[in-house]
Every structure is written in structure tokens, then in C-alpha cells.
Design a protein around this motif. Sequence first.
Motif, PDB file in Angstrom:
ATOM      1  N   ALA A 150      27.925 118.260  -8.094  1.00  0.00           N
ATOM      2  CA  ALA A 150      28.472 116.900  -8.125  1.00  0.00           C
ATOM      3  C   ALA A 150      29.869 116.862  -8.735  1.00  0.00           C
ATOM      4  O   ALA A 150      30.664 115.961  -8.429  1.00  0.00           O
ATOM      5  CB  ALA A 150      27.530 115.984  -8.900  1.00  0.00           C
ATOM      6  N   ARG A 151      30.183 117.830  -9.571  1.00  0.00           N
ATOM      7  CA  ARG A 151      31.523 117.882 -10.171  1.00  0.00           C
ATOM      8  C   ARG A 151      32.584 118.192  -9.132  1.00  0.00           C
ATOM      9  O   ARG A 151      33.775 118.022  -9.387  1.00  0.00           O
ATOM     10  CB  ARG A 151      31.546 118.958 -11.263  1.00  0.00           C
ATOM     11  N   PHE A 152      32.174 118.660  -7.951  1.00  0.00           N
ATOM     12  CA  PHE A 152      33.141 119.075  -6.925  1.00  0.00           C
ATOM     13  C   PHE A 152      33.072 118.185  -5.679  1.00  0.00           C
ATOM     14  O   PHE A 152      33.375 118.629  -4.578  1.00  0.00           O
ATOM     15  CB  PHE A 152      32.863 120.535  -6.539  1.00  0.00           C
ATOM     16  N   ARG A 153      32.687 116.920  -5.870  1.00  0.00           N
ATOM     17  CA  ARG A 153      32.563 116.013  -4.727  1.00  0.00           C
ATOM     18  C   ARG A 153      33.868 115.882  -3.946  1.00  0.00           C
ATOM     19  O   ARG A 153      33.865 115.692  -2.729  1.00  0.00           O
ATOM     20  CB  ARG A 153      32.105 114.628  -5.189  1.00  0.00           C
ATOM     21  N   SER A 154      34.985 115.988  -4.648  1.00  0.00           N
ATOM     22  CA  SER A 154      36.289 115.820  -3.980  1.00  0.00           C
ATOM     23  C   SER A 154      36.736 117.097  -3.265  1.00  0.00           C
ATOM     24  O   SER A 154      37.713 117.081  -2.511  1.00  0.00           O
ATOM     25  CB  SER A 154      37.351 115.409  -4.999  1.00  0.00           C
ATOM     26  N   ASN A 155      36.000 118.198  -3.495  1.00  0.00           N
ATOM     27  CA  ASN A 155      36.348 119.464  -2.860  1.00  0.00           C
ATOM     28  C   ASN A 155      35.893 119.446  -1.400  1.00  0.00           C
ATOM     29  O   ASN A 155      34.788 119.001  -1.080  1.00  0.00           O
ATOM     30  CB  ASN A 155      35.668 120.618  -3.614  1.00  0.00           C
ATOM     31  N   SER A 156      36.743 119.938  -0.498  1.00  0.00           N
ATOM     32  CA  SER A 156      36.425 119.919   0.933  1.00  0.00           C
ATOM     33  C   SER A 156      35.196 120.763   1.267  1.00  0.00           C
ATOM     34  O   SER A 156      34.586 120.614   2.330  1.00  0.00           O
ATOM     35  CB  SER A 156      37.623 120.410   1.758  1.00  0.00           C
ATOM     36  N   SER A 157      34.830 121.658   0.362  1.00  0.00           N
ATOM     37  CA  SER A 157      33.669 122.521   0.603  1.00  0.00           C
ATOM     38  C   SER A 157      32.358 121.903   0.116  1.00  0.00           C
ATOM     39  O   SER A 157      31.281 122.472   0.345  1.00  0.00           O
ATOM     40  CB  SER A 157      33.863 123.874  -0.104  1.00  0.00           C
ATOM     41  N   TYR A 158      32.442 120.751  -0.531  1.00  0.00           N
ATOM     42  CA  TYR A 158      31.271 120.190  -1.209  1.00  0.00           C
ATOM     43  C   TYR A 158      30.076 119.971  -0.278  1.00  0.00           C
ATOM     44  O   TYR A 158      28.971 120.450  -0.535  1.00  0.00           O
ATOM     45  CB  TYR A 158      31.631 118.859  -1.886  1.00  0.00           C
TER      46      TYR A 158
END
Length: 552
Positions: A150-158
Motif C-alpha cells: 500500500a505504500r507504493f500505490r503511486s508506483n506504476s508497478s503497484y
Amino acid sequence: MGRKKSSRKRPATQPTTFVIDENDNIGTGDADNDFAYLDNSFVNERNLDLLVDTENVQHIILGRTGSGKTALIKKLSSGNVNYILLDPASLSLNYIYKSTIIQYFDEIEAPVKQLFEFLWIHIFTVEILRHHLSISDKSGGFLTLSRFLARFRSNSSYSRAKNYVDQFGDKFWQEVDENVQELISRVDARAEAKFGINKDFLNLRASGGANTSEQERRELNRKATELISGQQFAELDHLRKIIREEFSQKMQKKFFILIDRLDENWVDDKLRYILLRSLIEAARKFVHIPNLKICIAIRSDLYRKMNEETNDLYSQADKEKQYVINIRWTEELLEDLIDARIKSRFREKYRNKKVSLRDLLPSHTIDGEDSFSFIVNRTFGRPRDLVNVINLCLSLSRGKAVLTQEVIRKAVNENSYNSFKYLCDEWKSIYPNLKDYLELLKKKKDHLKFEDISNDQIDHFALNSATRDDKKKGPLHDSSVAHSEGKVPIYILKQKVLYHLYLVGVIGFKTDSFTAFRWVNTDREPALFEEFQSAEKLQIHKAVHLALGISP
């Protein structure tokens, strides 16, 4: 053996205040049993620094048996608490060969490297996240993973990484062997659903009730790579990208995955080399993740055999040079190592006395060589060799304060027989008939030419090599068969036989009278066969002189 004489001088003579007794030795040369000496007598700092540096891409440790690969792994782990030691024997990789689909694809020679590469990447990913997030149970494991992602929701790989975690995340808490079995079981289920291949099908084939046509074989070969879908590969890759972002943070501690013991019986021989090749290619995908390194220790001969068996002898070896640390020992480094062990041993006995290697060695030369050079030149120049010889010297010197010339000669002579035995054992996976090669050198002069090996000897070698059963075939089996059929000239087969003796370290060569002899143990890279064919002179290594009855 082409080494320079030691320039180190014996220290000023001091009163004899120590004596060698029956319990004196400097360890075993085996890192698994040399804990004390590993701590206070480690001298291979340069290679250790390369491994510890996670920005350095070198992560494949190559070296012969007894060269210090395991010592490097153990030293690295002792200084870094943030690591995983993956023991191949504990991975249940033999479970793979029980797989219905793997058995069948092995039978029809379908490509499975992609499947094995996916397996290794999955193992690495699960182990990294399991240890990094301290996942230890099923109930909290999936929740921990979900919060982490959830900490990487903004990451395109999420989203694609989350899809993979949704499929496998509830198993991340399991030990690595359970995860291997889980993944292979899923592959079997997919194979049954996609191809109708199950145990009943294999039993029917074994009884002769079903056959695969050439057309069906080609179609199954084409579909073999579909066992792991492109979508799963992509999702796993996106999870790896999330790990990369996590480990890129400034405060992230270094993390290591350490893999050793790949020369032991951790998997069926039918799978060993393709699993090794897949392991190395999978590890390479993690090379550029900051603060993370996967370190793989592998014997040089096993690495070469792997490349031969997977048809990658030159293509992959060239690509992988930048990732390899070749363990090589100079005489100076070897002296530092033995000196450190001598000091450590006698420091335990004589708290207030300093005893060094040069205190024990005779001050005069032996056959015109510095006493330590004399010892080194009669071994294959590895730490274990030197430790064994010095221990022999100590055992023959009880009640004395120095190692005499007579003792040193006895020790290196006894070690010659040991070297012969260890050599055959070390190389048996590649040269099951190495004794046949060595037999050609018996009773020869230490310097020789190609013509000093008779054609009758080569004919006899070829006959033995050509008629061996499958399990004992060596690398020159096909050439021997071709020679018996008149397709390979005897002088070419002779050159090939002697070239392979160069590759195992028994023969050195020189192409003119002005250069030094080349030895595989000191060459940066082994000479090519074409270079060896130009040899004017050959030399038999002094380490095996007595065992082979070689005369100077």
C-alpha cells in the motif's frame, strides 16, 4: 612453477623459546571447521570488499576446491547480520523431478529453463520480503504484505505486483522448501489442465500404451514456455521493481542472499546444470537493486561443466565476466595466510612470545629455492594445499623448534600422493576417467613435448574412452570414437588430451623459449585450445611428480 622467489627475509635469529608438540596444527583448511582461524587469519580482504560492496556487480565467486570460496561466504556473513544463507540441500529441489510435467518434458527434451528461472526469481523474491518484513505466520503475513504494498500505490508497478501477491502472498510465511513445492504443484495442475498430462498419462506411456508423435512433440516444445504465463512473469517482475524502490531508500541496510555448497548432492544430476544456469540468470536480474546482493559460490570446474551442458560455454561465459570474482592466490598472499595461522596457533601456547612462519622455516634455500617457495611450487597453490603441507611438517617435527629441510621434503612428497587423489576426486564430475589421462604422464620427464606421448598410448586411451558406459563418459568420448573411425587424426586427439590436462592444472605450456610457462591456476583466463596447439614445450606440475614417478 613460474613463480618468483619470495623476497621476504627470515627475521633476526631469536633465542629458541618454543617447541613444536604433537597437538600443533594450523587448522584444516576447511572453512566449515576453521572458525577460529577464519576470524583471526583471514587475508583475502580485497575479494571480501568486492562482495560487501552492493554497488559492485561482481557476485559469482569462482574457485577450485580448497581455494577459499566458503571462507569468503562465512566471513561476509559474520560481518553482516542482515543476510539469508540459502542451503541448496534444504530447498527440496529434488521435488521438482517428481513433478509430472518435468518428468515428461525431460523425456521429450522440451525447454524448461524459463520455468526454472521463474522458480529462482520467486524464491529470491519471497525470501527477501519474508525476512525484510519479518513475516513468520500465515495470519499476519498477508496483512503485512498488503500494508507494505500500500505504500507504493503511486508506483506504476503497484497493481500488477499486487496481483502476484494476491496469488501467492498467503504462502510467503512458509519456509523456502514449502514454497518450492507449492509452486511446482501449481505448475503440475496447470499442465494437467492445459495439456492433459498427469501421472496416469505417464504410467500409460511407460507401459507402452501411449506415444508422442514428432508433430505432437514439436507442439509441446513450443507450449512448454506457457507453463508459467507471460502475465505471471510480468507480475513477478513488477514485484521485483517494488523491492528495488524499497531498497533504494537511503537508510536501507545492506541485505545479502548467500548461496554455497552447489557442488554437493542437492539435486538430481539430470537437473543440476540447467538449474545452475537458471540460478545464475535469475540472480543477475537483482544485480542493480541498491543495498541488495545475491552472492553465489561455485567451483570453477562445475561452472565450466554447466556452460558445456547448457551450450553456453563461450556466449554466457563472456557475458558473465563482469559479474565474476575469480579467486586467485599469489605466493605473497599464501605466505600471509600461513604466517597468520602460525602466529595465532603459537600465540595460544606462548602468550608472551611471537612465533612467525619464517621463525619455523629453514633460513637456507632448498634446491636453490626459498624454503616457502619450495613448498608452494609443489602444491596447486591453494590455501588448503598449504595448510595440509604445513600440518604434515608440524606432525613430523615434534620436539623441535624448526622445520628442517628433510621434514619439508617428506611433507611435500607425501602431499604429492594426496594431490593425485584429491585431483581425481575434484574433477570426477567432468573427468570420471581422469586417471586414464594422468596415466599418459607416468615415468615421463618433467619437461616434454607432444611427441613424448606415443601414438600407442593415445590409441590405448582412445579405446578406453570410446568404450566407457554413459555414466563414465569424459569430454573426449566423442573425439575418441571419431578417432577410432578415422575421422580425427591421432595428433589432434593427443593435443586435446594434453590440453585437458592443462585445464585441470597438471600441465603448463609455453609457445616460445622467451616466455614463462602458462598455468591454468595463474592465467587470468584459461588458454584456448588453439593457443595450446602452438606449444613448444610442456611441463608437468611438481605437485604430482612423486605420484606419477616423474624425473627432473
